[in-house]
Scaffold this active site. Structure first.
Site, PDB file in Angstrom:
ATOM      1  N   ASP A   1      -1.863   5.729  -6.335  1.00  0.00           N
ATOM      2  CA  ASP A   1      -2.199   4.890  -5.188  1.00  0.00           C
ATOM      3  C   ASP A   1      -2.349   3.424  -5.555  1.00  0.00           C
ATOM      4  O   ASP A   1      -3.148   3.075  -6.413  1.00  0.00           O
ATOM      5  CB  ASP A   1      -3.510   5.403  -4.573  1.00  0.00           C
ATOM      6  CG  ASP A   1      -3.936   4.604  -3.356  1.00  0.00           C
ATOM      7  OD1 ASP A   1      -3.056   4.145  -2.602  1.00  0.00           O
ATOM      8  OD2 ASP A   1      -5.154   4.432  -3.151  1.00  0.00           O
TER       9      ASP A   1
ATOM     10  N   ASP B   1       0.820  -1.211   0.000  1.00  0.00           N
ATOM     11  CA  ASP B   1       0.000   0.000   0.000  1.00  0.00           C
ATOM     12  C   ASP B   1       0.853   1.260   0.000  1.00  0.00           C
ATOM     13  O   ASP B   1       1.554   1.536   0.966  1.00  0.00           O
ATOM     14  CB  ASP B   1      -0.927  -0.016   1.226  1.00  0.00           C
ATOM     15  CG  ASP B   1      -1.950   1.113   1.197  1.00  0.00           C
ATOM     16  OD1 ASP B   1      -2.100   1.756   0.138  1.00  0.00           O
ATOM     17  OD2 ASP B   1      -2.597   1.338   2.233  1.00  0.00           O
TER      18      ASP B   1
END
Ligand code: NAG
Length: 407
Positions: free
Chosen positions: A281, A101
């Site tokens: 992202d 992440d």
């Protein structure tokens, strides 16, 4: 490896000559990533997951103090897609499957496989709590030996050990490789928690705080497939087909809290998004654009909203044309084919096998919000990305999948 070194050095010099500084580190370490495709219980889950995440990103910017409360109100929905890597913790090590992440920075385990303390484990007795929009974790912070992939070892890495989680079924936790600032206020009594990238750097394993990420579009319908790679400390130029060009991190909040950049988009020679700030992202599936840009895209393509999935749909690929992203003065072409949800995975999102669903979605807000777009997987599976906290920049390069007609 050895013959490659000369080439790497030459490339490093050549790139440095016409772009911002790039160091291709010979000691970089590659870790294999697996892409997971998860069947959704109903349609809209992709959008719900991504939008909950977006809301959390914005909430963090708007009111740092009440992050936890705001995030907790967001739905905990599993992602349709995530990339994970094998991480060993302890000695002897227990192996955990952790999501990569770039939008968060804590590393933690224990959502599925229980944490097993060994002689290298130290209980700091500090409490840890992190919210993700799409889920949350809370528990106790430990330090332990962490091994990424097959041989990249970090000693005394601060990790969370979850006692409570939501939204993380089927996975053990997260390796957070976002900016270190994002760990503020997550662990009691600690200002910031060094990320795995920070510790690899501090412990001399890598010489730059750089992470190179390579994803490729999914192939076929299997639930898990090895199709990505994380490189710590440098860039794996065997995966790129152009020089990496960099752009400075944006100064616009709240995009600046994450891997935020400025970007503009044109389509058919018309600007559909003037230069504005947003983020890159690895926890977001689709490509999110501000409302006005999304509306221009809908008009230009004649796309309609599909009731079952919540995604746009067109009758034919020929309704689409390339989107041109300008980032740091370089143009990146997201082809028509790249704007199509992987057709093999249509049924995962509640769609029909032979339809064409699009990966372009709206943030639900006009431009000027300070976080106007998210370049999610559908972008990162077409371009190699580099997250460089030594030089505060993000880089992109083309790969052999940039122009692939894989959908
Ligand atoms: C990015 O765009 C904003 C305005 O949209 C501007 O203030 C800023 O200087 C730009 N560049 C960077 C590196 O933030």
């Amino acid at each position: 490896m050895v013959p490659g070194r000369t080439l790497l050095s030459v490339l490093a010099l050549a790139t440095a000559a016409f772009a911002s500084p790039i160091v291709i580190d010979e000691s970089h370490v590659k870790v294999t990533l697996a892409r997971h495709n998860i069947q959704q219980k109903s349609g809209y889950n992709v959008l719900e997951h991504d939008r909950a995440r977006l809301a959390t990103f914005k909430a963090k910017g708007a009111a740092k103090a009440s992050v936890a409360e705001r995030a907790a109100s967001a739905a905990a929905t599993n992602s349709v897609t995530y990339y994970s890597l094998a991480v060993g913790v302890g000695s002897p090590a227990t192996t955990y499957d952790l999501i990569v992440d770039t939008g968060s920075s804590n590393t933690w385990v224990g959502a599925s496989t229980q944490y097993k303390a060994t002689r290298t484990s130290t209980d700091t007795r500090d409490k840890v709590a992190v919210s993700y929009g799409s889920g949350s974790m809370s528990g106790t912070e430990y330090t332990d030996t962490v091994t990424l992939g097959t041989g990249l070892t970090i000693t005394k890495q601060s990790i969370g050990v979850a006692s409570k989680t939501s939204g993380f079924e089927g996975v053990d936790g997260i390796v957070g490789i976002g900016p270190t600032d994002l760990t503020e206020d997550t662990v009691s009594g600690v200002t910031e928690v060094p990320t795995v990238t920070d510790n690899l750097y501090t412990q001399g394993t890598i010489s730059e705080k750089v992470v190179g990420i390579y994803f490729q579009p999914p192939q076929g319908t299997s639930e898990a497939q090895i199709n990505g790679e994380l490189t710590f400390g440098g860039v794996d130029t065997t995966k790129t087909t152009s020089a990496i060009t960099y752009t400075p991190l944006t100064t616009t909040e709240p995009a600046s809290y994450y891997w935020g950049i400025n970007q503009s988009i044109t389509m058919g020679g018309t600007t559909i998004m003037a230069t504005t700030a947003g983020i890159v992202d690895t926890g977001t599936t689709l490509l999110y654009l501000p409302e006005g840009t999304y509306n221009s895209y809908v008009s230009a393509t004649g796309a309609t909203l599909d009731e079952n999935t919540g995604l746009l749909t067109v009758a034919s690929e020929s309704d689409l044309q390339s989107l041109y992203f300008t980032i740091g003065g370089t143009e990146y072409e997201l082809t028509a084919n790249a704007q199509i949800w992987p057709r093999d995975l249509n049924t995962l999102i509640g769609g029909t096998a032979n339809k064409i669903y699009l990966v372009v979605a709206s943030t639900g807000e006009a431009a000027g919000s300070g976080l106007d777009f998210i370049n999610g997987y559908v972008f990162l599976e077409r371009f190699y990305s580099v997250f460089d906290s030594t030089n505060n920049q993000v880089g992109f390069a083309t790969t052999s999948y940039t122009d692939a007609t894989s959908n």
